[in-house]
Design a protein around this motif. Structure first.
Motif, PDB file in Angstrom:
ATOM      1  N   SER A  43     -56.950  -9.144  18.763  1.00  0.00           N
ATOM      2  CA  SER A  43     -58.333  -9.079  18.268  1.00  0.00           C
ATOM      3  C   SER A  43     -58.423  -8.274  16.981  1.00  0.00           C
ATOM      4  N   LEU A  44     -57.664  -7.164  16.904  1.00  0.00           N
ATOM      5  CA  LEU A  44     -57.640  -6.377  15.670  1.00  0.00           C
ATOM      6  C   LEU A  44     -57.066  -7.182  14.509  1.00  0.00           C
ATOM      7  N   ILE A  47     -59.667  -9.695  13.214  1.00  0.00           N
ATOM      8  CA  ILE A  47     -60.702  -9.019  12.421  1.00  0.00           C
ATOM      9  C   ILE A  47     -60.157  -8.619  11.054  1.00  0.00           C
ATOM     10  N   TYR A  48     -58.920  -8.113  11.032  1.00  0.00           N
ATOM     11  CA  TYR A  48     -58.325  -7.659   9.760  1.00  0.00           C
ATOM     12  C   TYR A  48     -58.120  -8.831   8.790  1.00  0.00           C
ATOM     13  N   PHE A  49     -57.526  -9.926   9.276  1.00  0.00           N
ATOM     14  CA  PHE A  49     -57.196 -11.038   8.385  1.00  0.00           C
ATOM     15  C   PHE A  49     -58.422 -11.858   7.992  1.00  0.00           C
ATOM     16  N   VAL A  54     -65.575  -4.112   8.727  1.00  0.00           N
ATOM     17  CA  VAL A  54     -65.473  -3.232   9.899  1.00  0.00           C
ATOM     18  C   VAL A  54     -64.499  -2.111   9.569  1.00  0.00           C
ATOM     19  N   ASN A  55     -64.840  -0.917   9.971  1.00  0.00           N
ATOM     20  CA  ASN A  55     -63.921   0.207   9.806  1.00  0.00           C
ATOM     21  C   ASN A  55     -62.787   0.045  10.817  1.00  0.00           C
ATOM     22  N   MET A  56     -61.620  -0.389  10.329  1.00  0.00           N
ATOM     23  CA  MET A  56     -60.513  -0.713  11.216  1.00  0.00           C
ATOM     24  C   MET A  56     -59.998   0.508  11.967  1.00  0.00           C
TER      25      MET A  56
END
Length: 217
Positions: A43-44, A47-49, A54-56
């Motif tokens: 999930s991270l 969101i990153y790619f 969002v503040n990772m």
């Protein structure tokens, strides 16, 4: 404290042992730890790619906190459940019996001896270990009031009686239980208890006897 259980008819208890609650909880929950971790990492990554705003770092810390807290709660629930479990071998079945929390006694795992096709053991050192039984029939759940059980014999499929008598000889795994866990579609675990080798031996011996009885019948 001795464990006592009432049975009816000609079913006789040959083995009873309560599991070590921590080892039971460890084995029940450990498969979930890597699976949940992979899901969170996936999930991270998504969101990153995707470049979402969002503040990772904060999100990763939040997921880490949720992961630890969730697994801890799951582990504590497994420990509380293990306090009311008993591993049982009778002349007919291998059983994990639950009795507690103010509810009726229930056989969460109940496997007909003659339906067992494979037995594996694995140990946590010299004292505690686990036994894994593979069966070609689904586990059956039974419950009753006042710890009294009504048993209906589970007949093995016809081909079992024609198999060699050593089909359920116990297999001792050589890989450490801390790094290994057997998998099979119909593999049922009896986790973290003393005298696990004795349990496996009893189940194997009764399997051979029951298979002979089915074959002769």
């Amino acid at each position: 404290m001795p464990v006592t259980t009432e049975v009816e008819d000609d079913e006789v208890i040959l083995f009873e042992q309560r599991p070590n609650v921590f080892l039971y909880a460890l084995e029940v929950t450990r498969i979930g730890y890597p699976l949940v971790a992979v899901a969170l990492l996936a999930s991270l990554s998504v969101i990153y790619f995707k470049g979402l705003h969002v503040n990772m770092v904060r999100l990763a810390l939040l997921e880490l906190f949720s992961y630890v807290l969730g697994n801890l709660c799951f582990f504590l629930v497994a420990i509380s459940k293990a306090c009311f479990l008993t591993v049982i071998a009778t002349n007919r079945r291998a059983i994990v019996r639950f009795s507690g929390w103010g509810i009726a006694t229930t056989d969460g795992v109940s496997i007909a001896i003659e339906a067992i096709t494979r037995i594996e053991t694995n140990s946590y050192g010299a004292t505690y270990g686990s036994v894994y039984l593979e069966s070609d029939q689904a586990s059956r759940r039974k419950s009753s009031k006042n710890s009294k059980h009504t048993f209906s014999e589970q007949r093995a499929p016809p081909y079992i009686s024609g198999e060699p008598s050593d089909v359920a000889d116990p297999i001792k795994r050589t890989v450490s239980i801390w790094r290994s866990m057997p998998f099979a579609p119909r593999l049922y675990g009896f986790y973290g208890f003393k005298r696990f080798d004795e349990f496996a031996r009893i189940v194997s011996e009764r399997h051979k006897l029951r298979s002979m009885m089915v074959s002769e019948g």
